[in-house]
Each structure stands twice: as C-alpha cells, then as structure tokens.
Design an enzyme around this catalytic site. Structure first.
Site, PDB file in Angstrom:
ATOM      1  N   ASP A 180      43.066  30.325  44.403  1.00 39.33           N
ATOM      2  CA  ASP A 180      42.313  30.238  43.132  1.00 39.33           C
ATOM      3  C   ASP A 180      41.135  31.203  43.030  1.00 39.33           C
ATOM      4  OD1 ASP A 180      40.543  29.029  44.862  1.00 39.33           O
ATOM      5  OD2 ASP A 180      39.898  27.535  43.401  1.00 39.33           O
ATOM      6  N   GLU A 181      41.187  32.292  43.780  1.00 44.14           N
ATOM      7  CA  GLU A 181      40.096  33.272  43.732  1.00 44.14           C
ATOM      8  C   GLU A 181      40.656  34.677  43.772  1.00 44.14           C
ATOM      9  OE1 GLU A 181      35.937  32.030  45.784  1.00 44.14           O
ATOM     10  OE2 GLU A 181      37.529  32.706  47.093  1.00 44.14           O
TER      11      GLU A 181
END
Length: 392
Positions: free
Chosen positions: A110-111
């Site tokens: 998620d980054e």
DNA sequence: TCTGGGGTCCTAGGACCC
DNA sequence: TCTGGGGTCCTAGGACCC
C-alpha cells in the site's frame, strides 16, 4: 493508502459503510469471550476511535468492541485478511500511478514512491494539465502548496492520481511531495487520511526539526529508547551529535541517522525488487507438542512455500530455514545451506522435488519435538519454514 | 494482557581459505 | 610455544517495516 485493508472491505461491501471495521485474525468470539490469538492488521478510522489499531492483539480489540457496545455504540465488524483482493487493488493503483510517472517503486502493498522530476514535462502534453486545480487548504502549514512552476505541476498530477484512485476504488490515500524519498514518506504520513503535504527543496530541515525522532523510518522502539536516554526526543535534538557520536551510540545505523536528521537522502527508486526469501509460518490455536498435528500443519506450509517458489520463476534455492516459537514466545531458528542448490525445475518429477524439500525441512524441525532441542518438553506455539539464496 | 504473517537488512561469531 | 591479516560463507538472533 489510508487504512488500506479496511478501506477496501468498506468499499467492497456497502453494508459496512460507515461502520467500525477491524481486519485481522479471527477473534474467536464464543460465549462472551474473545479467545483468538492474532492481532489487528488494519482498523478503519471509526474503529480507531475505540482505541483499536494495527498490531493490537485481537482479543483486546474484541474487548474494546464489547465495551463500546455496552456504551451504546456500534459493535466492531471483524473481518479476515483477504490478501488476494488487496493485491489486485494494489496492482490497479500501481497502474494508475504508472500513467503519470515513468519511475514507480512499490514499497509495500500500500505504498508507492514515484518520481515526478522526469515526468512533469511529459504531463504538460497530456491530460493532467487539463485538470482544474482544486483548492487545497492545508491548515496554516508553512508547507502548504504554493504556486511555483514544476512543483505545482507535480501537485496537479498527484491530485489527479488521488482522484482516479478514489473514483475507481472508493478509497483515499495520502500523498507527500518532496525532494527525496525520506521526506516524501514522512510528509505523506503527516495528515492522514486523505492527506496532501508538499515539502520543497530547502524546507527539509525546517520540516523535520520539530518532529519526534520516532517519525524517522527505521527508528523503532529500541532505537527510540537509546536515543531518549541520550536526550534525543525531537529530530532537532539529533543534530547536537557528530556522526562519530551517533556511530558510538548506534553503530552503522547512527551514520544513517546523522544524514536523515538533516533531511539528506539520495537513495534511488527501485522499480523491480526481486524476492530474497519466501516463507510461511502459523501460530496454533493452542500450544502443542502433538507431533502428528504439528507435522500436518508444517507439511502444508512447506507445500505452499514450494508452490510459491515455483511460481516465482527462480530455478533453485540454497538455504532452508525453519522457525519454532515456544510457549512464552521464545523463538528459535535453524538454517541449513545445501551443498548443491536445490533445483526445482528439472531432473525430477516436481512431486519428487517437493517431497525431498519437505524431508529436508522436517529434519530441521524434528529436534524441537523431542529432547534433542527441547529437553523440557516446552509446548510449541508457532512453526514456520522459509527458503532463501535463490538462483535462476 | 498478549504479543500475526509477510518480508528486509544488519551484526557477531565461527569455520575455512590463502 | 605462540601465533597476523585479509577475505568469504554460514548460522542465529534481532530491529524494523507494513
């Protein structure tokens, strides 16, 4: 991404909309008790108001939910982790970003880091420049967006990306724009959820100085404690020390910190990281020394690891490592590097190769089930298996 | 009170080689 | 009897991240 797992669940199931959600292991809510032994992976912001957060033992999260219910508030919805689904969304987000930046580094599920220095001119010719610039208000922050050239173009692109993600997946993210990865990461975390922070060239040190030193990536509980004992609470305090001082205090990592404190980070973006290890581990519902049961679970872990390795495209691996965690959390590992790499691609039926791998792994595990490596007959809480040292 | 699962990177010590 | 220095590989453990 903001509360990534929980946000996806909320977006996928309209009935969860606006409710407190905790994604993680099963709380095993039975007869008024939450006996599950995992932790919370991600809580949405509604659940965070109850004090529920990532890494909180699920049993405690369950207690907090029960308490909230008693106080007349909504019960928390506990959901299992659906990695496959989150992986699909993650890939979709990558695709959106990739349209606007040639260099994208997925830092985790998620980054993402992406480079806008090279793509700003690219975007002048395309759709991003057609986007109306929304009014962005960053409450009296000296780091608020301003109008100036390329930074403003970068800002437009990021707003566009945020918007596309929101349109497609109904989830929000937080963005940091900065001269390097270190500052961008910290900036992105500053105003979650749905945050947007810009730190321009030259503003790095002013931005960092007032922040707690724990905000620096890589400074965890242990390093934070050592620093605190040396009078370091804010990043500003780090600057009282020479890098010799920091080396004496923290070893090689101290040198890293010396530069980070000044906002210096010249690390490159890495677009394609190759896996260095593949492993799986499981915590039992109840601690046990039942060899048949442990063997069965361990065998499944080996099967999964072997399958994932075959899917990875690598041909062979050299090292097998196993993990045993006892009651009380004492954790032991045993690793064996094979004389010849373990070839999974040819020469044998794949079923045969898998069988041989499992035998090798089991040989490392067995001593922990009897007096050889477990003379006190301690019960086992977790077993795991991992392979590394890959070759193509 | 209880502490998941998937990883990466670093360190220290020992074996071994030249 | 006393024993350097450089290097690599391996193992175990630990800090940290999401």
């Amino acid at each position: 991404m903001d509360a990534f797992f929980a946000s996806i669940e909320e977006a996928d199931s309209p009935i969860f909309k606006g409710k407190p959600i905790a994604v993680g292991s099963d709380p095993h809510s039975v007869a008024g008790f939450g006996t599950g032994r995992g932790v919370v992976s991600t809580a949405n912001y509604k659940a965070r108001k109850y004090g529920i957060h990532s890494a909180l033992p699920i049993s405690q999260a369950w207690q907090l939910s029960q308490k909230a219910k008693k106080d007349g508030e909504e019960e928390v919805i506990f959901l299992p982790v659906d990695m496959e689904r989150y992986g699909v969304v993650s890939c979709g987000i990558y695709d959106i970003i990739k349209k606007y930046s040639k260099v994208v580094e997925p830092a985790s599920i998620d980054e993402f880091y992406f480079d806008l220095t090279s793509s700003v001119s690219l975007r002048e010719r395309s759709e991003a420049t057609d986007v109306a610039i929304p009014e962005v208000e960053i409450a009296s922050s000296p780091f608020a967006p301003r109008n100036d050239g390329n930074w403003q173009k970068a800002e437009k692109i990021c707003l566009k990306i945020k918007d596309e993600i929101k349109q497609k997946y109904k989830i929000t993210c937080s963005v940091g724009i900065a001269p390097n990865k270190l500052i961008a990461k910290i900036a992105a975390g500053m105003q979650k959820p749905d945050g947007f922070v810009i730190v321009r060239q030259g503003d790095e040190e002013n931005f960092l100085e007032p922040l707690p030193v724990r905000e620096l990536p890589g400074v965890g509980p242990k390093t934070g404690e050592i620093l605190s004992k040396n009078g370091v609470e804010k990043i500003k305090d780090l600057k009282k020390f020479s890098y010799e001082d920091l080396y004496d205090m923290l070893g090689k990592y101290g040198i890293d910190l010396y530069y980070k404190a000044k906002g210096i980070d010249d690390s490159e973006l890495v677009e394609n990281r190759e896996a260095k290890s593949i492993g799986e581990q499981t915590t039992f519902d109840n601690d046990t020394l039942d060899a048949v049961y442990i063997g069965e679970i361990f065998g499944k872990l080996c099967d999964n690891v072997f399958l994932r390795f075959k899917e990875s495209g690598f041909k062979s691996f050299k090292t097998i490592a196993i993990t045993v965690r006892f009651t009380g959390f004492e954790t032991k590992t045993t690793a064996k590097t094979l004389r010849a790499p373990f070839d999974t691609s040819q020469g044998k039926h794949s079923g045969q190769a898998k069988k041989e791998f499992k035998i090798e792994a089991l040989k490392l595990l067995l001593p922990y089930l009897d007096s050889r490596k477990n003379p006190d007959n301690k019960l086992i809480r977790l077993v795991g298996v991992k392979i590394e040292n890959f070759t193509t």
